[in-house]
Write an enzyme that holds these catalytic residues in place. Structure first.
Site, PDB file in Angstrom:
ATOM      1  N   GLU A   1     -18.040 -34.949  -8.608  1.00 39.58           N
ATOM      2  CA  GLU A   1     -19.049 -35.355  -9.571  1.00 39.58           C
ATOM      3  C   GLU A   1     -19.390 -36.820  -9.366  1.00 39.58           C
ATOM      4  OE1 GLU A   1     -18.267 -34.188 -13.587  1.00 39.58           O
ATOM      5  OE2 GLU A   1     -17.875 -32.114 -13.043  1.00 39.58           O
TER       6      GLU A   1
ATOM      7  N   HIS B   1     -26.702 -38.158 -20.974  1.00 41.96           N
ATOM      8  CA  HIS B   1     -26.522 -37.353 -19.767  1.00 41.96           C
ATOM      9  C   HIS B   1     -27.868 -37.235 -19.075  1.00 41.96           C
ATOM     10  CE1 HIS B   1     -25.382 -34.139 -17.051  1.00 41.96           C
ATOM     11  NE2 HIS B   1     -24.119 -34.325 -17.416  1.00 41.96           N
TER      12      HIS B   1
ATOM     13  N   ARG C   1     -18.798 -43.618 -19.724  1.00 45.09           N
ATOM     14  CA  ARG C   1     -17.690 -42.746 -19.325  1.00 45.09           C
ATOM     15  C   ARG C   1     -17.909 -42.134 -17.949  1.00 45.09           C
ATOM     16  NH1 ARG C   1     -17.075 -37.473 -19.504  1.00 45.09           N
ATOM     17  NH2 ARG C   1     -18.712 -37.017 -21.030  1.00 45.09           N
TER      18      ARG C   1
ATOM     19  N   ARG D   1     -15.491 -26.914 -26.351  1.00 47.45           N
ATOM     20  CA  ARG D   1     -15.915 -25.573 -25.929  1.00 47.45           C
ATOM     21  C   ARG D   1     -17.124 -25.620 -25.004  1.00 47.45           C
ATOM     22  NH1 ARG D   1     -18.343 -21.122 -30.194  1.00 47.45           N
ATOM     23  NH2 ARG D   1     -18.890 -19.512 -28.682  1.00 47.45           N
ATOM     24  N   TRP D   2     -17.986 -26.618 -25.170  1.00 37.48           N
ATOM     25  CA  TRP D   2     -19.220 -26.675 -24.385  1.00 37.48           C
ATOM     26  C   TRP D   2     -19.089 -27.485 -23.107  1.00 37.48           C
ATOM     27  CZ3 TRP D   2     -22.518 -23.111 -25.558  1.00 37.48           C
ATOM     28  CH2 TRP D   2     -22.551 -22.614 -26.868  1.00 37.48           C
TER      29      TRP D   2
ATOM     30  N   GLU E   1     -13.122 -38.425 -28.711  1.00 40.84           N
ATOM     31  CA  GLU E   1     -14.386 -39.149 -28.807  1.00 40.84           C
ATOM     32  C   GLU E   1     -14.493 -39.954 -30.090  1.00 40.84           C
ATOM     33  OE1 GLU E   1     -19.166 -38.262 -28.010  1.00 40.84           O
ATOM     34  OE2 GLU E   1     -17.735 -36.594 -28.096  1.00 40.84           O
TER      35      GLU E   1
ATOM     36  N   ARG F   1     -23.564 -42.142 -14.491  1.00 35.42           N
ATOM     37  CA  ARG F   1     -24.512 -41.444 -15.359  1.00 35.42           C
ATOM     38  C   ARG F   1     -25.577 -42.355 -15.947  1.00 35.42           C
ATOM     39  NH1 ARG F   1     -20.628 -37.257 -18.709  1.00 35.42           N
ATOM     40  NH2 ARG F   1     -20.533 -35.661 -17.069  1.00 35.42           N
TER      41      ARG F   1
ATOM     42  N   GLN G   1     -18.671 -28.326 -19.470  1.00 32.03           N
ATOM     43  CA  GLN G   1     -18.916 -27.452 -18.327  1.00 32.03           C
ATOM     44  C   GLN G   1     -18.186 -27.908 -17.064  1.00 32.03           C
ATOM     45  OE1 GLN G   1     -23.142 -27.668 -17.872  1.00 32.03           O
ATOM     46  NE2 GLN G   1     -23.578 -26.300 -19.574  1.00 32.03           N
TER      47      GLN G   1
ATOM     48  N   LEU H   1     -12.376 -34.656 -21.215  1.00 29.23           N
ATOM     49  CA  LEU H   1     -11.314 -33.700 -21.498  1.00 29.23           C
ATOM     50  C   LEU H   1      -9.955 -34.308 -21.180  1.00 29.23           C
ATOM     51  CD1 LEU H   1     -12.871 -30.367 -20.140  1.00 29.23           C
ATOM     52  CD2 LEU H   1     -12.641 -31.098 -22.524  1.00 29.23           C
TER      53      LEU H   1
ATOM     54  N   ALA I   1      -8.575 -32.812 -28.059  1.00 29.59           N
ATOM     55  CA  ALA I   1      -7.793 -33.941 -28.567  1.00 29.59           C
ATOM     56  C   ALA I   1      -7.033 -33.541 -29.826  1.00 29.59           C
ATOM     57  CB  ALA I   1      -8.706 -35.133 -28.848  1.00 29.59           C
TER      58      ALA I   1
ATOM     59  N   HIS J   1     -25.256 -37.808 -25.168  1.00 28.08           N
ATOM     60  CA  HIS J   1     -24.162 -36.955 -24.708  1.00 28.08           C
ATOM     61  C   HIS J   1     -22.784 -37.379 -25.218  1.00 28.08           C
ATOM     62  CE1 HIS J   1     -22.136 -34.110 -22.129  1.00 28.08           C
ATOM     63  NE2 HIS J   1     -21.504 -35.057 -21.469  1.00 28.08           N
TER      64      HIS J   1
END
Length: 395
Positions: free
Chosen positions: A111, A222, A362, A41-42, A351, A266, A44, A368, A12, A327
């Site tokens: 997903e 999560h 979410r 970066r994390w 976020e 989720r 997945q 992303l 963002a 999460h």
């Protein structure tokens, strides 16, 4: 020339910074770690967007609203899913190498709570790292000023508007506008998938400056963080590939909670896991991915595969222990669809912001996409909005 400070360096923040710079603004990026140390970066699983003729923005919007328990802002959802495909094209143009099928099309994953496969991924399960690297390189190539290891202490105010930031240590950076992109607040919880930097700095600074916040009670847990060693996210995409959740007796319990079982939204799956754990004296439930086989697990999920094996587990042979963990923060600093907050000169994206797009929960891999879409809109808006003279000091 409009001067802009962007606080935060995930998808963002960097997207907002690049758009602001491309619109003629002088941009400084401030981040409390290195440029690459971000939640992005994390990430997945990937980034959800409509990129196939069989898919539709209407379907993506419906899935987003269903996951959000119908509490989403419809206009924000329309912006997210409607502008998503063009931002995917922008990410590709900036160097993001999404995984492809042998015929050159995007490889798309399924997903939870998605009606069809629409989640694009890169490096198997290293999508966030690939995006972070590409955007970081774009920022460096554009010559944007970057201040690393600089902690936001507060927003600087004059006459009711934001005119810069104050850093820990007393340094001040003046600006016509500030864009907060500091991520969420997962580190408020004992168990979280978030990195150490996710401490809610931007939301807290905005509150102190008088900005409105909302929906802070909506914290997504999560369902599947590794329960061995430090918490480590096991992507929802693993369940999308066919992995199941079982209790100590080996029973798939997810269908007790929802007809979609492990691929329910989720919040539903996380609660189902928590109930199953309570019924077995708090012991973790298990994610059974053995049917996928060692080769497929290593090829599709190399990052997770390495993390699992570092903990002495072989998930190709045995189900692995998992537990819910904090999460994602759906709430945050209230903004319009261009990132403007209730305080003049202050914007928020990703976020840190509360656009209302996620509702109460979410949809997987919309994070992303949110960063890219609303980061771009804020970066464009901050350049358009420069009509403001700095207000005089309050006597």
């Amino acid at each position: 020339m409009t001067t802009v400070v962007v606080v935060g360096s995930g998808i963002a923040g960097l997207t907002a910074a690049l758009h602001a710079a491309e619109n003629g603004c002088h941009v400084t990026i401030v981040t409390k770690g290195e440029l690459s140390e971000t939640n992005t970066r994390w990430a997945q699983g990937g980034v959800a967007a409509v990129t196939h003729p069989a898919d539709s923005v209407a379907s993506h919007a419906a899935d987003t609203r269903t996951a959000g328990a119908g509490l989403n802002d419809p206009a924000a959802v329309d912006v997210l899913v409607g502008e998503g495909p063009s931002l995917i094209a922008e990410l590709v143009a900036r160097g993001v190498d999404f995984d492809r099928t042998p015929d050159g099309d995007f490889a798309r994953g399924l997903e939870a709570a998605h009606a069809m496969p629409r989640v694009l991924h890169a490096g198997g399960d290293a999508t966030g790292a690939e995006i972070q690297a590409a955007l970081g390189a774009a920022v460096r190539a554009a010559g944007l000023r970057v201040r690393e290891h600089a902690l936001l202490r507060d927003l600087a105010l004059r006459g009711g508007r934001v005119v810069g930031i104050e850093l820990d240590g007393g340094e001040r950076i003046d600006a016509d506008a500030v864009i907060l992109a500091t991520g969420g607040a997962g580190q408020l919880y004992a168990h979280t998938t978030n990195p150490r930097g996710a401490t809610g700095d931007g939301v807290a600074a905005a509150i102190r400056a008088g900005a409105a916040v909302a929906d802070l009670e909506f914290v997504q847990f999560h369902p599947t963080a590794l329960a061995v060693g430090a918490p480590f996210l096991v992507s929802e995409a693993v369940r999308g590939e066919g992995a199941t959740l079982i209790d100590d007796a080996g029973r798939r319990f997810g269908f007790d909670a929802h007809p979609d079982g492990e691929l329910a939204p989720r919040d539903v799956v996380a609660r189902a896991n928590a109930r199953a754990m309570a019924a077995q004296n708090g012991r973790p439930v298990r994610l059974d991915a053995t049917a996928l086989g060692a080769e497929r697990l290593a090829q599709r999920f190399p990052t997770i595969d390495a993390a699992v094996r570092e903990r002495g587990l072989d998930w190709a042979v045995d189900p692995i222990p998992v537990t819910p963990a904090a999460h994602y923060l759906m709430g945050g600093v209230v903004t319009d669809l261009d990132g403007r907050t209730t305080v003049p000169g202050l914007y928020a994206v990703g976020e840190t912001a509360r656009t209302g797009v996620h509702g109460a929960n979410r949809l997987a891999s919309n994070s992303l996409l949110e960063g890219a879409v609303f980061g771009a809109r804020a970066g464009d808006a901050v350049a358009r909005d420069r009509a403001w003279p700095v207000a005089p000091p309050v006597e």
